[in-house]
Design a protein around this motif. Sequence first.
Motif, mmCIF file in Angstrom:
data_model
loop_
_atom_site.group_PDB
_atom_site.id
_atom_site.type_symbol
_atom_site.label_atom_id
_atom_site.label_comp_id
_atom_site.label_asym_id
_atom_site.label_seq_id
_atom_site.Cartn_x
_atom_site.Cartn_y
_atom_site.Cartn_z
ATOM 1 N N ASN A 121 22.688 26.774 -10.123
ATOM 2 C CA ASN A 121 21.435 26.032 -9.959
ATOM 3 C C ASN A 121 20.608 26.612 -8.819
ATOM 4 O OD1 ASN A 121 19.623 23.997 -10.733
ATOM 5 N ND2 ASN A 121 20.443 22.564 -9.220
ATOM 6 N N TRP A 122 20.612 27.943 -8.693
ATOM 7 C CA TRP A 122 19.829 28.591 -7.656
ATOM 8 C C TRP A 122 18.337 28.301 -7.827
ATOM 9 C CZ3 TRP A 122 22.446 30.627 -3.719
ATOM 10 C CH2 TRP A 122 23.773 31.042 -3.931
ATOM 11 N N ASP A 123 17.873 28.266 -9.072
ATOM 12 C CA ASP A 123 16.439 28.105 -9.323
ATOM 13 C C ASP A 123 16.003 26.652 -9.472
ATOM 14 O OD1 ASP A 123 16.024 30.813 -9.184
ATOM 15 O OD2 ASP A 123 16.221 31.142 -11.334
ATOM 16 N N LYS A 124 16.970 25.723 -9.529
ATOM 17 C CA LYS A 124 16.676 24.282 -9.562
ATOM 18 C C LYS A 124 15.657 23.928 -10.657
ATOM 19 C CE LYS A 124 17.902 23.567 -4.731
ATOM 20 N NZ LYS A 124 18.588 24.854 -4.627
ATOM 21 N N LEU A 125 15.961 24.358 -11.870
ATOM 22 C CA LEU A 125 15.029 24.188 -12.988
ATOM 23 C C LEU A 125 15.377 22.959 -13.819
ATOM 24 C CD1 LEU A 125 14.830 27.904 -14.158
ATOM 25 C CD2 LEU A 125 13.108 26.626 -12.857
ATOM 26 N N PRO A 126 14.371 22.204 -14.263
ATOM 27 C CA PRO A 126 14.612 21.061 -15.150
ATOM 28 C C PRO A 126 14.862 21.532 -16.578
ATOM 29 C CG PRO A 126 12.271 21.333 -14.800
ATOM 30 C CD PRO A 126 12.943 22.367 -13.925
ATOM 31 N N TYR A 127 15.218 20.569 -17.423
ATOM 32 C CA TYR A 127 15.564 20.868 -18.815
ATOM 33 C C TYR A 127 14.541 21.763 -19.525
ATOM 34 C CZ TYR A 127 16.631 20.221 -23.750
ATOM 35 O OH TYR A 127 16.906 20.449 -25.067
ATOM 36 N N PRO A 128 13.232 21.468 -19.468
ATOM 37 C CA PRO A 128 12.287 22.263 -20.270
ATOM 38 C C PRO A 128 12.255 23.749 -19.920
ATOM 39 C CG PRO A 128 11.271 20.199 -19.591
ATOM 40 C CD PRO A 128 12.552 20.330 -18.807
ATOM 41 N N THR A 129 12.614 24.112 -18.673
ATOM 42 C CA THR A 129 12.519 25.512 -18.259
ATOM 43 C C THR A 129 13.856 26.108 -17.812
ATOM 44 O OG1 THR A 129 11.886 24.802 -16.013
ATOM 45 C CG2 THR A 129 10.103 25.292 -17.573
ATOM 46 N N LYS A 130 14.948 25.408 -18.053
ATOM 47 C CA LYS A 130 16.254 25.876 -17.582
ATOM 48 C C LYS A 130 16.597 27.260 -18.141
ATOM 49 C CE LYS A 130 20.229 25.146 -15.419
ATOM 50 N NZ LYS A 130 20.292 25.180 -13.942
ATOM 51 N N HIS A 131 16.119 27.579 -19.327
ATOM 52 C CA HIS A 131 16.452 28.852 -19.975
ATOM 53 C C HIS A 131 15.679 30.037 -19.394
ATOM 54 C CE1 HIS A 131 12.852 27.373 -21.868
ATOM 55 N NE2 HIS A 131 12.661 28.520 -22.478
ATOM 56 N N THR A 132 14.767 29.782 -18.454
ATOM 57 C CA THR A 132 13.966 30.860 -17.882
ATOM 58 C C THR A 132 14.485 31.313 -16.522
ATOM 59 O OG1 THR A 132 12.408 29.372 -16.754
ATOM 60 C CG2 THR A 132 11.937 29.924 -19.062
ATOM 61 N N GLY A 133 15.611 30.792 -16.081
ATOM 62 C CA GLY A 133 16.130 31.126 -14.759
ATOM 63 C C GLY A 133 16.497 32.594 -14.627
ATOM 64 N N ARG A 134 16.608 33.029 -13.391
ATOM 65 C CA ARG A 134 17.017 34.405 -13.114
ATOM 66 C C ARG A 134 18.472 34.638 -13.553
ATOM 67 N NH1 ARG A 134 15.681 34.503 -6.845
ATOM 68 N NH2 ARG A 134 16.369 32.339 -7.146
ATOM 69 N N ARG A 135 18.777 35.884 -13.852
ATOM 70 C CA ARG A 135 20.147 36.240 -14.221
ATOM 71 C C ARG A 135 20.915 36.725 -12.985
ATOM 72 N NH1 ARG A 135 20.426 40.245 -19.092
ATOM 73 N NH2 ARG A 135 18.710 41.302 -18.009
ATOM 74 N N ARG A 136 22.233 36.603 -13.097
ATOM 75 C CA ARG A 136 23.099 37.080 -12.012
ATOM 76 C C ARG A 136 23.692 38.433 -12.393
ATOM 77 N NH1 ARG A 136 28.499 34.086 -9.789
ATOM 78 N NH2 ARG A 136 27.027 32.468 -9.208
ATOM 79 N N LEU A 137 23.656 39.343 -11.438
ATOM 80 C CA LEU A 137 24.358 40.620 -11.544
ATOM 81 C C LEU A 137 25.636 40.518 -10.735
ATOM 82 C CD1 LEU A 137 24.770 43.701 -11.986
ATOM 83 C CD2 LEU A 137 23.147 44.069 -10.095
#
Length: 238
Positions: A121-137
């Motif tokens: 939950n680094w980006d603290k995104l709600p349900y509508p935008t949860k799929h747009t979060g940054r990826r982890r390497l």
Amino acid sequence: MTPSIAAANLSALLGRCETTTLRAMRGGPTYETGAVVPAGLWTGITADTARDLTDCAHTRDSSLVELVKPPDPTDVLGTLADRLGDPDAVYLGQAGAPPDTFTTTTNHEDGSRRIGLHVDNWDKLPYPTKHTGRRRLCLNLGPGTRYLLLGDLDIRTICKAVHPDDFDLRYPHTDDLRHYVEDGHLIRCFRLRLDPGEGYIAPTELFPHDGSTQDQQTPSTAAFWLGDWPRGVLPSLV
């Protein structure tokens, strides 16, 4: 949504991917109550499953799983993310894992009990935008082999099932995964092998995941970054 793994070589994926189901722990000194962990023996995936996992032509880059290996695995910690195209990428640090550990992540507040598969939950995104979060390497620094554990259902779908009346107002959370599994819903888990010098880029804000050193006799350390990277920025293992 189920995971999509970027792969051009199904045989290579079949050689490093296994599957089982997930279950909830009842607590104790090692795991938090409700922690979700692999349930049983690992078995190899079928060719049909591999094809389903790699059907990712229509998957947005932020939702894609990639198994990668930097072309030069030495002396990369200070500069690796700088070369991948996101000037705002963040180095998250390193985490060591002892050998033969079912799952690796511990509760950062008490530093002892493990939390099992979880969503970041680094980006603290709600349900509508949860799929747009940054990826982890993640890069396995060794000396031992480790695994990426990956649930086969995204946290938005899980949140909607657990909270059908107000899911769109919520912030999807690891607790939703725990409630979903405790309610008897079936989730598969994939185990993807990462040898020293290998790693992944994955949407850890979207899919339940964790590390593992199960069945390995040597500890390993992983380094982590967080960024907004397009697919293909590092050579693929598969």
